[in-house]
Design an enzyme around this catalytic site. Structure first.
Site, PDB file in Angstrom:
ATOM      1  N   ASP A   1      -2.281   1.869  -4.812  1.00 47.23           N
ATOM      2  CA  ASP A   1      -3.558   2.158  -4.173  1.00 47.23           C
ATOM      3  C   ASP A   1      -4.587   1.109  -4.556  1.00 47.23           C
ATOM      4  O   ASP A   1      -4.395   0.334  -5.496  1.00 47.23           O
ATOM      5  CB  ASP A   1      -4.042   3.583  -4.494  1.00 47.23           C
TER       6      ASP A   1
ATOM      7  N   HIS B   1       0.804  -1.215   0.000  1.00 47.15           N
ATOM      8  CA  HIS B   1       0.000   0.000   0.000  1.00 47.15           C
ATOM      9  C   HIS B   1       0.839   1.269   0.000  1.00 47.15           C
ATOM     10  O   HIS B   1       0.316   2.369  -0.189  1.00 47.15           O
ATOM     11  CB  HIS B   1      -0.943   0.000   1.218  1.00 47.15           C
TER      12      HIS B   1
END
Lengths: 388, 645
Positions: free
Chosen positions: B619, B615
């Site tokens: 995204d 992450h």
């Protein structure tokens, strides 16, 4: 016709198979007596011919007979041959005896037998003879005499002699047979190879060390110039040879056995033989039984990007096939010492086997990137190449 | 005030109870009173047993004391009662006590040099001992033939047990619950002892057998020396007759040397690779029994004790093979060896055979035992259980109570071993992986069309000698997806300063190999056709099965698909393998009901997929779009054709 006869005998053997469930010795008592009653009724002997060409199955069959058959009143000759395979002695080091990478490439299996002696190459042009007897009746020269006499009978012009080291030499200098044996408390077996028409190129390329710098007290093989029987007697046929050997065996031991075809994978005849074969196949037996050894060598490292060369020193101690100690000395300007220590750490406890070592070091390599990763990769490759 | 009186009363009562208990406990009903000290005295270096020897103390005032009466042959044994405290204690421990046929019992003991007696003393215990303690044969016990019934009071928790068990108990110092070996030999009484422990009770009996030099016997062919290649035993190991001791080699012959004795290895004379000489000692074995019990070769069985109820025909002179320990077990249970079918090597009778034989006779794996007997986890064979269940118990079973339910004592121990090799490397990698903030994304894929396509292509592929699974399609679809989302085929440096977009799609797949779960990768998938990927997978699988995957195959991955569904499961939570940034786990393919475009219920081949991504640089939307694209390719395999290069 002979095939029919064998089939009949096999049926008889199968029918007597139930004896195995009550007592393993019975099978051989009964089955052999069946064979003997039909021909003669003197003494008990058997000649068996294995239908399998799988080295592990055949070695397991030897073990099975040795463990389960009462050899006190009986002797057995087992004739067998294998698809290409390399067979090492009980106390040998495979890394210093045979070219493991080449064998892997060619798909040639390695087997460790339970008897002593050195490394041999088997293929379908090589006949193996196993003489089973009680420990008291164990006599290797007498067994070899069966082979030499049979060959003399077939080709009187060939000079065939057994040596004191239990080899058989042809024409004074070419070895055509090597010997090994195993003795237990009551039973024994002696097996020997007989090169009829084996592949000499494969033999010489495979019986070379895979790893440099091995120090060990393992039994070394003594290499000798070898020859095939067909080199000097091109007309010698396989069947002719087998027949002569069986005849000579009967003559030498006063028997009148005919050769019986048997399938060593037949669990109903040889209960537990599959397990024995699986054990012989296992890494723990083939490699794990290697007497402890150490390997010490220099690794040449070249970083092409920076045109930087250096050499590292590797010392590994291997016990039961597992890396017991690993010391990797790399110049610190090439790789930070903590990284080379990490490589050593993940190798310790791992099998001395390129596959497992590769799995371990590649996992380790994931945690590095860039130049260090490249250098570590080079170092790992060099270490893995030593493992063979 | 009232409270104090109550307390005082309570204290008095407790004290009385206490004393009463002690007296009851330690007062045997035999000829010995509780103050009798059974001691061991020495006379000119050779022990003269005046009464007995006794066991160690276990800490508190009221101790369990083992008293074993040892009687030597008439001339040396004299019994005299001594008041306790007259003699200095001697710490001796019972090692073994065994029968010598019907004649008597052998005992060996070891006495430390406090009274400077000889270290190893062998004492022949004649029938005296039998007379003293009776016998434990079931017939005799139940029939009460015991000559002198010594029924010592046994407090709960203190068991009657065999000498061997007691010795074991002593060894363990009662530090943990005992598991008693099943052995029926001599019963010995337990005393509760009250008295001055410091002076009289520092005693235990150490039994030690004679030490025999086991010599390397002649192995034929005039061989005089051999090389020791491997020891199967080490000093302190217990060996039985015919157990392998070592492997020696001479002149291409490998020889297994087997023990001729039952006992404990006390000394190895050679190191590995040393040369051993024929006729010279190889090991020292402390034998369990006297040399008279040691049989070098198989012996013709002498019938065990006669039993009237036996109607089986006895095979005279029938050769049976068994170790002395087994013979003893058979004898103690009145079993004739000739009736037992041996399952060992060369038809040798093993301890298990005797136990099984016994089980068939009595209908239980264990003989009738005292109520407090504990048992080591028994493993009754199914046949025995079946026989018991079917009521096929031995002939006298009608009079016997049904076999008691055996509550096995769990004796397994936890095993701790160091983390080494591959696992150690894995620890490091996973610790690095843990630093990555993962996010997960799951979806399901309808593979119905791919299933049809694959079944058509499989035949073509197999005709070219390649096995075609679904995996090549998954890999190729992922590669096509990565072309649109290169961030998923990237790596980040440790400090998260730079992203490297990888040019090659080296897609790893977790593979269950003979050497464990490994992740080899297919290199440059972006350049390969589905068939070529299948070919490469076949090669990797063959290498994996043969244990030949090398560093080349295992390193350099840029993206990973884990086909965990081939083992089982639907959704997973895969962990990113650093330095990669994304991973997918594929569940199993299930036929499930789904609605088609026209709202009809149809059976669909559904596979679940679970993605994990880093992450820090990826995204959720990117991952989702990639997943949709990948799913699109698989649900409509025809689309793949359009994008294939």
């Amino acid at each position: 016709m002979t095939q029919q006869k064998y089939g009949l005998l096999m049926n008889q053997l199968r029918r007597t198979g139930w004896f195995l469930r009550t007592g393993n010795q019975e099978l051989w008592t009964r089955s052999s007596s069946i064979f003997l009653e039909s021909s003669c009724s003197s003494s008990a002997g058997l000649v068996l011919q294995s239908q399998s060409t799988d080295v592990h199955q055949n070695l397991a069959l030897e073990d099975w007979i040795d463990a389960h058959v009462d050899l006190q009143q009986r002797s057995i000759l087992l004739l067998w041959r294998n698809r290409p395979a390399v067979v090492i002695g009980r106390h040998q080091n495979p890394w210093s005896e045979c070219n493991l990478p080449a064998m892997r490439r060619a798909g040639i299996p390695l087997a460790r037998r339970r008897s002593g002696g050195g490394t041999v190459y088997h293929d379908l042009g090589n006949l193996n003879l196993t003489f089973f007897a009680s420990t008291k009746a164990y006599d290797r020269q007498r067994n070899l005499k069966v082979v030499t006499e049979a060959l003399r009978g077939l080709r009187p012009d060939l000079d065939i002699r057994a040596t004191e080291r239990f080899d058989i030499l042809m024409n004074g200098c070419f070895k055509i047979s090597g010997t090994a044996s195993r003795l237990s408390r009551k039973s024994s077996y002696h097996h020997c190879t007989l090169l009829h028409s084996a592949d000499p190129v494969a033999l010489s390329t495979l019986l070379r060390p895979s790893s440099p710098g091995i120090h060990s007290n393992a039994t070394p093989s003594i290499s000798s110039p070898v020859a095939n029987l067909t080199d000097h007697a091109p007309s010698l046929q396989w069947e002719e040879l087998l027949e002569a050997l069986v005849q000579q065996y009967n003559k030498e031991f006063g028997l009148c056995a005919t050769s019986i075809l048997i399938d060593p994978s037949d669990e109903s005849l040889f209960p537990g033989v599959g397990r024995m074969a699986a054990e012989l196949c296992s890494w723990e037996w083939t490699f794990g039984k290697t007497p402890k050894f150490s390997i010490e060598t220099q690794l040449e490292l070249t970083d092409k990007h920076l045109d930087l060369c250096c050499s590292a020193h590797l010392l590994m101690e291997v016990k039961n096939g597992l890396v017991d100690r690993c010391q990797l000395d790399v110049p610190t300007d090439w790789l930070p010492p903590n990284l080379s220590v990490q490589i050593s750490e993940v190798l310790v406890g791992e099998r001395f086997c390129p596959h497992r070592a590769a799995a371990a070091v590649t996992v380790l390599l994931r945690s590095q990137s860039g130049q260090l990763h490249r250098r570590m990769h080079l170092l790992c490759d060099a270490v893995l190449s030593v493992i063979g | 005030m009232l409270r104090w009186r109550r307390l005082l009363l309570l204290a008095i009562m407790l004290t009385l109870l206490f004393l009463n208990r002690c007296l009851a406990d330690c007062h045997p009903t035999s000829q010995y009173d509780r103050t009798t000290l059974l001691d061991l005295r020495f006379n000119s270096g050779f022990p003269r047993f005046h009464d007995a020897t006794f066991g160690p103390i276990f800490g508190s005032l009221f101790e369990e004391v083992l008293v074993v009466l040892l009687a030597t042959p008439g001339r040396t044994a004299r019994f005299s009662r001594r008041r306790r405290g007259n003699h200095a204690g001697v710490r001796v421990r019972i090692r073994s006590l065994r029968r010598n046929g019907n004649a008597g019992r052998f005992a060996s003991l070891d006495v430390p040099p406090c009274d400077s007696p000889p270290r190893f003393i062998q004492i022949l215990l004649h029938q005296r001992l039998d007379r003293t303690y009776g016998s434990c044969h079931p017939t005799r016990r139940t029939g009460g033939v015991c000559p002198r019934n010594l029924c010592y009071p046994v407090r709960s928790g203190v068991r009657r047990s065999s000498v061997d068990e007691v010795s074991q108990q002593f060894c363990c110092r009662r530090s943990h619950p005992q598991t008693f070996r099943y052995k029926r030999s001599l019963q010995i009484p337990f005393f509760r002892w009250e008295g001055d422990c410091s002076r009289s009770l520092h005693t235990s009996i150490v039994w030690q057998g004679p030490i025999v030099q086991f010599k390397l016997s002649d192995i034929g062919e005039g061989i005089m020396e051999v090389t020791v290649k491997e020891w199967y035993v080490k000093e302190g190991d217990k060996v039985s007759q015919f157990d392998s001791i070592c492997e020696v080699q001479s002149d291409k012959a490998s020889v297994t040397i087997t023990s001729r004795y039952d006992g404990v290895i006390r000394k190895l004379y050679y190191d590995v690779d040393a040369t051993a000489l024929v006729g010279k000692p190889l090991v020292d074995i402390e034998t369990e029994s006297s040399s008279e019990l040691i049989q070098e070769e198989d012996v013709v069985e002498t019938p065990a004790m006669a039993r009237e109820e036996h109607t089986h025909q006895e095979i005279k002179g029938h050769k049976t093979q068994a170790t002395p320990a087994v013979r003893r077990l058979a004898m103690e249970n009145n079993i004739k060896l000739s009736e037992v079918v041996g399952t060992g090597k060369d038809g040798r009778i093993l301890k298990e055979d005797i136990l099984n034989f016994l089980a068939k006779q009595t209908g239980a794996i264990l003989p009738p035992t005292p109520p407090f007997q504990e048992i080591q986890t028994p493993c009754p064979t199914p046949s025995v259980l079946a026989a018991a269940a079917a009521g096929l118990v031995g002939t006298p079973s009608t009079t016997k109570p049904p076999p008691k339910t055996i509550r096995p004592v769990f004796t397994e121990k936890d095993v701790t071993e160091p983390i080494k090799g591959f696992q150690k490397a894995m620890v490091k990698t996973m610790m690095a992986a843990l630093k990555i903030p993962h996010f997960g994304y799951c979806d399901e894929v309808d593979l119905s069309r791919l299933v049809t396509l694959r079944s058509e292509l499989r035949r073509v592929s197999e005709s070219r000698g390649v096995k075609l699974s679904y995996m090549p399609f998954f890999i190729k679809a992922a590669s096509l997806g990565l072309l649109h989302f290169p961030i998923l085929n990237a790596s980040v440096d440790e400090s998260c300063q730079n992203i490297t977009y990888k040019a090659s799609h080296n897609i790893g797949l977790a593979m269950d190999t003979s050497q464990g779960l490994l992740v080899p990768n297919v290199k440059n998938v972006q350049l390969l056709s589905v068939f070529e990927i299948a070919q490469e997978l076949n090669r990797l699988q063959a290498l994996g099965a043969a244990g030949q995957l090398g560093a080349t195959e295992l390193s350099g991955g840029t993206f990973t698909l884990s086909n965990i569904g081939s083992i089982g499961g639907t959704y997973a939570k895969p962990v990113i393998l650093p330095p990669e940034v994304a991973i997918g786990a594929l569940g199993k393919i299930q036929v499930l009901p789904r609605f088609d475009a026209s709202g009809e219920l149809i059976p669909a081949h559904i596979m679940k997929v679970s993605w994990s991504a880093d992450h820090r640089i990826i995204d959720g939307a990117t991952m989702c779009r990639f997943s949709n694209l990948w799913r699109e390719y698989l649900e409509n395999p025809a689309c793949m054709v359009l994008d294939l290069k």
